[in-house]
Design a protein around this motif. Sequence first.
Motif, PDB file in Angstrom:
ATOM      1  N   TYR A  68       0.804  -1.222   0.000  1.00 38.34           N
ATOM      2  CA  TYR A  68       0.000   0.000   0.000  1.00 38.34           C
ATOM      3  C   TYR A  68       0.846   1.285   0.000  1.00 38.34           C
ATOM      4  O   TYR A  68       0.618   2.175  -0.824  1.00 38.34           O
ATOM      5  N   PRO A  69       1.824   1.423   0.902  1.00 35.55           N
ATOM      6  CA  PRO A  69       2.592   2.682   0.917  1.00 35.55           C
ATOM      7  C   PRO A  69       3.356   2.943  -0.381  1.00 35.55           C
ATOM      8  O   PRO A  69       3.570   4.090  -0.750  1.00 35.55           O
ATOM      9  N   PHE A  70       3.746   1.900  -1.072  1.00 34.18           N
ATOM     10  CA  PHE A  70       4.512   2.087  -2.303  1.00 34.18           C
ATOM     11  C   PHE A  70       3.653   2.671  -3.421  1.00 34.18           C
ATOM     12  O   PHE A  70       4.158   3.302  -4.331  1.00 34.18           O
ATOM     13  N   PHE A  71       2.357   2.424  -3.343  1.00 34.56           N
ATOM     14  CA  PHE A  71       1.468   2.890  -4.399  1.00 34.56           C
ATOM     15  C   PHE A  71       0.592   4.055  -3.955  1.00 34.56           C
ATOM     16  O   PHE A  71      -0.223   4.545  -4.709  1.00 34.56           O
ATOM     17  N   SER A  72       0.767   4.486  -2.709  1.00 37.02           N
ATOM     18  CA  SER A  72      -0.003   5.634  -2.217  1.00 37.02           C
ATOM     19  C   SER A  72       0.709   6.922  -2.637  1.00 37.02           C
ATOM     20  O   SER A  72       1.752   6.895  -3.270  1.00 37.02           O
ATOM     21  N   ASN A  73       0.152   8.044  -2.234  1.00 37.48           N
ATOM     22  CA  ASN A  73       0.711   9.350  -2.601  1.00 37.48           C
ATOM     23  C   ASN A  73       2.052   9.638  -1.957  1.00 37.48           C
ATOM     24  O   ASN A  73       2.787  10.500  -2.412  1.00 37.48           O
ATOM     25  N   CYS A  74       2.331   8.960  -0.844  1.00 34.88           N
ATOM     26  CA  CYS A  74       3.615   9.211  -0.180  1.00 34.88           C
ATOM     27  C   CYS A  74       4.307   7.872   0.095  1.00 34.88           C
ATOM     28  O   CYS A  74       4.171   7.304   1.157  1.00 34.88           O
TER      29      CYS A  74
END
Length: 139
Positions: A68-74
Amino acid sequence: SRAAPGILLKGCPGSKVGVDLRKLLRLFDEGDEVQFFECWRQAVPAAACQQSSFIRCDFFLHVYMYLYPFFSNCPPSSARNAPRGQKFRDYLEAVQAQQRQMASAPADVSSARGLNADIHEFLPYYALPYVGQPQTNDM
């Protein structure tokens, strides 16, 4: 997919009525790993946790939350990702141990065949904690 957490719970005998499915889906959408899995564990009946369909769904939920964090805005910095990668590796080791235990337990042939199919399906994901930039990987 957004419906992933609800699929297993829908019509699942013994699922907890008090769990707020909207909250579960919101936590899923936000990628809030800690709170999501806390709510997820409360929602799923203990008997379902040993079923191959649960193990498969739970595995892919962990993959989703790791990515998730790799594909989120940050996206996470490499310093912030190190503990996350270790946590995911620990989870993968626990899954392997659970699969070995289930494979060695006396069971009928069809359930063992299903477990072996799951193991082979999971194999490519064991490399994820070692991939520097998962968002650019074709996996």
